[in-house]
Design a protein around this motif. Structure first.
Motif, PDB file in Angstrom:
ATOM      1  N   SER A   9     -13.228  39.057 -34.204  1.00 55.96           N
ATOM      2  CA  SER A   9     -13.242  37.918 -35.122  1.00 55.96           C
ATOM      3  C   SER A   9     -12.395  36.784 -34.577  1.00 55.96           C
ATOM      4  CB  SER A   9     -12.706  38.365 -36.488  1.00 55.96           C
ATOM      5  OG  SER A   9     -12.589  37.270 -37.353  1.00 55.96           O
ATOM      6  N   ARG A  10     -11.247  37.155 -33.940  1.00 54.06           N
ATOM      7  CA  ARG A  10     -10.360  36.131 -33.405  1.00 54.06           C
ATOM      8  C   ARG A  10     -11.013  35.378 -32.254  1.00 54.06           C
ATOM      9  NH1 ARG A  10      -6.458  39.279 -31.961  1.00 54.06           N
ATOM     10  NH2 ARG A  10      -5.605  39.423 -34.051  1.00 54.06           N
ATOM     11  N   SER A  11     -11.811  36.083 -31.421  1.00 53.87           N
ATOM     12  CA  SER A  11     -12.388  35.455 -30.243  1.00 53.87           C
ATOM     13  C   SER A  11     -13.621  34.632 -30.572  1.00 53.87           C
ATOM     14  CB  SER A  11     -12.739  36.524 -29.200  1.00 53.87           C
ATOM     15  OG  SER A  11     -13.707  37.417 -29.745  1.00 53.87           O
ATOM     16  N   SER A  12     -14.403  35.060 -31.582  1.00 52.90           N
ATOM     17  CA  SER A  12     -15.651  34.362 -31.884  1.00 52.90           C
ATOM     18  C   SER A  12     -15.556  33.438 -33.091  1.00 52.90           C
ATOM     19  CB  SER A  12     -16.775  35.392 -32.117  1.00 52.90           C
ATOM     20  OG  SER A  12     -16.437  36.243 -33.208  1.00 52.90           O
ATOM     21  N   GLY A  13     -14.538  33.596 -33.915  1.00 49.34           N
ATOM     22  CA  GLY A  13     -14.430  32.771 -35.112  1.00 49.34           C
ATOM     23  C   GLY A  13     -15.345  33.265 -36.227  1.00 49.34           C
ATOM     24  N   THR A  14     -15.241  32.613 -37.353  1.00 46.16           N
ATOM     25  CA  THR A  14     -16.071  32.938 -38.516  1.00 46.16           C
ATOM     26  C   THR A  14     -16.583  31.633 -39.121  1.00 46.16           C
ATOM     27  OG1 THR A  14     -14.213  32.821 -40.082  1.00 46.16           O
ATOM     28  CG2 THR A  14     -14.592  34.944 -38.965  1.00 46.16           C
ATOM     29  N   PRO A  15     -17.571  31.704 -40.009  1.00 40.20           N
ATOM     30  CA  PRO A  15     -18.047  30.478 -40.661  1.00 40.20           C
ATOM     31  C   PRO A  15     -16.936  29.731 -41.403  1.00 40.20           C
ATOM     32  CG  PRO A  15     -19.628  32.237 -40.975  1.00 40.20           C
ATOM     33  CD  PRO A  15     -18.438  32.870 -40.340  1.00 40.20           C
ATOM     34  N   ASP A  16     -15.968  30.470 -41.919  1.00 39.24           N
ATOM     35  CA  ASP A  16     -14.867  29.828 -42.630  1.00 39.24           C
ATOM     36  C   ASP A  16     -13.788  29.305 -41.689  1.00 39.24           C
ATOM     37  OD1 ASP A  16     -16.037  30.314 -45.080  1.00 39.24           O
ATOM     38  OD2 ASP A  16     -15.054  32.269 -45.299  1.00 39.24           O
ATOM     39  N   ALA A  17     -13.769  29.815 -40.482  1.00 34.28           N
ATOM     40  CA  ALA A  17     -12.782  29.380 -39.482  1.00 34.28           C
ATOM     41  C   ALA A  17     -13.447  29.367 -38.112  1.00 34.28           C
ATOM     42  CB  ALA A  17     -11.567  30.302 -39.493  1.00 34.28           C
ATOM     43  N   PRO A  18     -14.316  28.376 -37.850  1.00 35.38           N
ATOM     44  CA  PRO A  18     -14.986  28.307 -36.541  1.00 35.38           C
ATOM     45  C   PRO A  18     -13.961  28.169 -35.418  1.00 35.38           C
ATOM     46  CG  PRO A  18     -15.958  26.779 -38.119  1.00 35.38           C
ATOM     47  CD  PRO A  18     -14.701  27.271 -38.738  1.00 35.38           C
ATOM     48  N   ARG A  19     -14.279  28.794 -34.300  1.00 43.76           N
ATOM     49  CA  ARG A  19     -13.357  28.766 -33.169  1.00 43.76           C
ATOM     50  C   ARG A  19     -13.884  27.853 -32.074  1.00 43.76           C
ATOM     51  NH1 ARG A  19     -11.903  31.042 -28.303  1.00 43.76           N
ATOM     52  NH2 ARG A  19      -9.683  31.568 -28.074  1.00 43.76           N
ATOM     53  N   LEU A  20     -12.964  27.099 -31.456  1.00 47.21           N
ATOM     54  CA  LEU A  20     -13.301  26.185 -30.377  1.00 47.21           C
ATOM     55  C   LEU A  20     -12.415  26.508 -29.170  1.00 47.21           C
ATOM     56  CD1 LEU A  20     -14.625  23.573 -29.219  1.00 47.21           C
ATOM     57  CD2 LEU A  20     -12.739  22.304 -30.273  1.00 47.21           C
TER      58      LEU A  20
END
Length: 236
Positions: A9-20
């Motif tokens: 989850s930390r590496s790919s992000g989530t809809p509520d917390a997109p990762r860049l």
């Protein structure tokens, strides 16, 4: 949640917390702070002891000359010593034709005016070879820290631009990795061969040698980081 799920989850992000994920870079130029030269002193003769005595005397002359520049010399090291017999190619048995002696010394200087004078004075000594100079910044030079800061600023700026393109803003920094892109410690215009190479034979002229005008090579300093951010959820 299991650790593997948390890492995913930390590496790919989530809809509520997109990762860049972005890369930040910095490329700087700076004047060198140190110069290194290599000095090889030689001796040769048909008698082993005489050759060794000649080599010892010439090595002492070189060391005394370098030490005479005082604080301009930051480091002085002896790297290698050899005394090698050369045998005759013909005849019965093993007979030594001549002995070859060699001592290699490395000197680092911070005064580049003294460097030019010392280099030519060393090269004017009998059976002495000079290689270099190789230029460098000190490991503790503030230029390295400035490059790293600029790399981080570049990563943040890129991330903000991507976030702005999505109509949102950065939420948090997730990770920051130094990719180790600093330039090599010692640089020269001709690789390991250096800029200057000179040697004077034992029968060389005694005319005064002009001081060599050495132009310091500007150092290329690089830094790079990989950074990961979370974004506030954009409206797409």
């Amino acid at each position: 949640m299991p650790d593997d799920d948390q890492n995913s989850s930390r590496s790919s992000g989530t809809p509520d917390a997109p990762r860049l994920a972005v890369r930040g870079e910095a490329h700087l130029e700076a004047e060198p702070e140190l110069a290194r030269i290599g000095i090889t002193t030689q001796a040769r003769g048909t008698d082993r002891r005489t050759t060794l005595d000649d080599l010892t005397r010439r090595n002492t002359t070189v060391l005394d000359l370098i030490k005479g520049y005082g604080e301009a010399v930051e480091k002085l090291e002896t790297g290698a010593f050899s005394l090698t017999p050369e045998f005759t190619k013909h005849g019965r048995g093993e007979r030594v034709r001549t002995y070859h002696g060699r001592v290699h010394i490395t000197a680092e200087l911070s005064d580049f005016t003294a460097l030019g004078e010392l280099t030519t004075r060393l090269a004017d000594l009998d059976l002495t070879r000079v290689d270099g100079p190789w230029w460098s910044l000190r490991p503790t030079s503030p230029v390295h820290a400035r490059a790293r800061r600029q790399a981080v600023h570049d990563a943040v700026q890129r991330a903000r631009e991507y976030a702005e393109a999505l109509g949102t803003t950065l939420a948090a920094l997730v990770d920051l990795t130094d990719t180790g892109a600093d330039a090599p410690a010692w640089m020269s215009h001709e690789g390991s061969r250096g800029l200057f190479r000179a040697a004077r034979a034992a029968d060389g002229a005694d005319d005064p040698v002009p001081v060599l005008d050495l132009e310091p090579q500007r150092q290329q300093v690089q830094a790079a980081v990989n950074a990961g951010f979370t974004l506030h959820p954009p409206t797409l």
